[in-house]
Scaffold this motif. Structure first.
Motif, PDB file in Angstrom:
ATOM      1  N   LYS A  17      -0.616   0.194   2.647  1.00 32.69           N
ATOM      2  CA  LYS A  17      -1.462  -0.109   1.493  1.00 32.69           C
ATOM      3  C   LYS A  17      -0.664  -0.936   0.491  1.00 32.69           C
ATOM      4  O   LYS A  17       0.521  -0.715   0.280  1.00 32.69           O
ATOM      5  N   ASP A  73      -6.153  -1.915   4.857  1.00 43.04           N
ATOM      6  CA  ASP A  73      -5.182  -1.031   5.500  1.00 43.04           C
ATOM      7  C   ASP A  73      -4.865  -1.473   6.926  1.00 43.04           C
ATOM      8  O   ASP A  73      -3.963  -0.932   7.551  1.00 43.04           O
ATOM      9  N   ARG A  74      -5.595  -2.444   7.442  1.00 47.75           N
ATOM     10  CA  ARG A  74      -5.293  -2.974   8.772  1.00 47.75           C
ATOM     11  C   ARG A  74      -5.996  -4.316   8.976  1.00 47.75           C
ATOM     12  O   ARG A  74      -7.010  -4.598   8.347  1.00 47.75           O
ATOM     13  N   GLN A 119      -2.278  -1.407  11.984  1.00 49.81           N
ATOM     14  CA  GLN A 119      -2.163  -0.686  10.721  1.00 49.81           C
ATOM     15  C   GLN A 119      -1.089  -1.324   9.866  1.00 49.81           C
ATOM     16  O   GLN A 119       0.002  -1.648  10.343  1.00 49.81           O
TER      17      GLN A 119
END
Length: 586
Positions: A307, A320-321, A304
């Motif tokens: 943003k 986001d990851r 993760q």
């Protein structure tokens, strides 16, 4: 001859048992070691993941610091330059770039004729005249800066009147990688754009960056073969993301590179599918396979990230990851197996011997228990038959006395005493007949005992049985007495809470259509609540006060289940709780 054959079969059976046991234990131990290795690798992977992410975040912090310096350079350049772009020369920009220690400085201004924002002045001749309308989302940021609005691009760095993106390949010079800063506060008719090469960032990466961290992790851990950070969206394309500039040259976009960090040499045909699975499920995926002629365990770990990071998808949006892939050498699992093989063999032998001894002990125990049960049941049967015969003989022996007593009471006109005597005599005879009619000596003995207890406790205990004379004799009869006895005891404990006139128990039993059924009901004011709670058959649960252990009903359920029967409990409208036992009987 027959005895030899039996011994031979016994030995062969024992050898087969040992072989099966050894095989099962070996593969169980192997799977256990593999799982242990996998967990160990996941722990190492987690540490590497945290270190890599910390290093990556450190790199972004370093980039942000460079961004703040570019803003400071922009403000310093604005003070040194005329606010009118037509009064600024390229030579001035070249001199100013040298003084402010940046590679170049360019000036943008809107071009209404071209409906574009173009580079009008620059210390780099290659930049002159370049338009930005196709630079997405740079062009969007330029428009917002000229409109004195906050930049809404969801990645990069936004400061007051300033925006900078991540390091990226130059559109006008495809061999160069720069970081640009864009500043406009409305006091000039142009936007300042100082920019620097990636040399500083490269030095930082070489000293403390992610790639160095990956290299050291592989060097320090002999089981690790490869660590790769993958862009899950662009990896599926299978090649770098390229666009063509105005000069017809292909520009590779760093922010959309399929491989973010590390090397990618241990390739699997299912990599795309596994990476997509790990990304969409946000769960770790592990495969045990062959890569580059090496037996490996490959782990795909979703990482993760905040943003607004500089890891972009195919559409240019911030992800986001990303996926961290770690390749481990299975050889370490196999080496561990080999080193423990002798220990495993020794343990297998010990377990086999103990298992054989246990089987013999259990067999001996069950044979002895079965004999004892049969013996006990036979003794009970003989005793009950003897007791019933004694009762019948006693009644016959006393018959003449009964008749004489009746005659005397008639002659004396003692009607009341006669009625009482007849009632008592009839009850005794009826009780004996009922015991005979039950048909099963073990159950008859139990009912006789419970009737005596009921009479002593002032409990009205009714019973009715049909067809039990067809019931098989042996272990089943003993278990049935345990079931019925516990249910009656449970009923006694409950009804003793109430006044004498409310102490009522009724037991019914029937054997018909290959089904043996017993139903017992007794007074219970809280029947509905107790049934709804559903804890009656839990070990240790009891609704009674005192030293009750809550074992009776669980024992009943265990016995009924062992005979593949059913045990149901419900409440009725008359304030009774009802237990129904149904057992198959063939």
């Amino acid at each position: 001859m027959m005895r030899r054959r039996k011994w031979l079969l016994a030995i062969l059976g024992l050898l087969l048992l040992i072989g099966v046991n050894n095989t099962i234990y070996y593969f169980t131990a192997k799977r256990s070691l593999e799982n242990s290795m996998r967990h160990e690798m996941l722990a190492v992977a987690k540490q590497i993941q945290l270190s890599i992410e910390q290093s990556r975040l450190g790199g972004e912090v370093f980039q942000n610091q460079i961004g703040r310096e570019l803003r400071a350079v922009s403000i310093a350049a604005q003070y040194a330059l005329d606010p009118d772009i037509d009064k600024v020369t390229n030579e001035q920009l070249t001199e100013l770039a040298t003084k402010l220690d940046v590679n170049h400085i360019s000036l943008f201004r809107p071009d209404e004729a071209r409906d574009d924002i173009v580079i009008d002045k620059s210390s780099d001749p290659k930049e002159l005249g370049a338009g930005s309308k196709t630079w997405d989302p740079w062009y969007q940021a330029f428009q917002q800066l000229f409109a004195l609005k906050p930049v809404s691009v969801k990645w990069g760095q936004v400061l007051n009147h300033f925006w900078t993106g991540p390091y990226e390949s130059a559109t006008t010079d495809v061999d160069k990688i720069y970081k640009w800063g864009y500043y406009y506060d409305g006091s000039t008719n142009y936007m300042l754009d100082p920019y620097i090469s990636n040399e500083m960032m490269k030095q930082y990466e070489d000293a403390t960056g992610v790639n160095r961290l990956i290299k050291r992790a592989i060097e320090d851990n002999a089981s690790l073969l490869e660590i790769t950070a993958v862009n899950p969206d662009t990896f599926s394309v299978g090649k770098p993301i390229l666009t063509k500039n105005s000069a017809g040259e292909w520009v590779e976009h760093i922010t959309q590179a399929p491989i973010i960090y590390g090397e990618y040499t241990y390739k699997l045909k299912d990599d795309v599918r596994n990476i997509e699975k790990a990304y969409k499920s946000n769960r770790i995926v592990t495969v045990n396979t062959i890569a580059n002629d090496t037996h490996v365990i490959k782990t795909y770990i979703p990482v993760q990230i905040p943003k607004g990071s500089s890891v972009l998808d195919l559409e240019g949006n911030s992800l986001d990851r990303y996926i961290l892939t770690i390749v481990s050498d299975y050889k370490f699992v196999q080496d561990s197996l080999d080193s423990q093989f002798l220990n495993i063999g020794f343990i297998i032998t010990i377990i086999t011997v103990l298992s054989a001894l246990l089987v013999l002990l259990v067999r001996h125990y069950f044979r002895r228990s079965r004999n004892e049960v049969v013996k006990e049941t036979q003794v009970t049967y003989v005793e009950e038959i003897n007791q019933l015969l004694v009762s019948v003989k006693a009644q016959r022996h006393d018959f003449l006395n009964y008749v004489q007593t009746i005659q005397s009471l008639v002659d004396l006109g003692k009607v009341t005493e006669l009625k009482d005597f007849m009632k008592e005599l009839t009850g005794e005879i009826q009780l004996t007949n009922e015991m005979i009619n039950i048909g099963n000596p073990a159950i008859a003995a139990l009912i006789r005992s419970k009737l005596a207890q009921a009479q002593e406790r002032k409990v009205r205990f009714e019973n009715n049985f049909h067809g039990l004379d067809k019931l098989d004799f042996g272990m089943k009869s003993l278990d049935l007495t345990r079931v019925i006895g516990n249910l009656i005891d449970n009923a006694f404990d409950e009804v003793m809470k109430y006044p004498e006139e409310r102490r009522f128990i009724r037991l019914e039993g029937v054997l018909a259509d290959n089904t043996l059924e017993f139903v017992i009901r007794n007074t219970c004011d809280n029947a509905a609540r107790i049934v709804e709670e559903g804890k009656l058959f839990d070990q240790g649960f009891s609704t009674k006060q005192g030293a009750h252990q809550g074992l009776g009903l669980p024992i009943v359920k265990e016995i009924v289940t062992s005979y593949k029967g059913t045990l149901q409990v419900k409440s009725d409208e008359d304030g009774f709780i009802v237990f129904a036992v149904r057992l198959p009987h063939y």
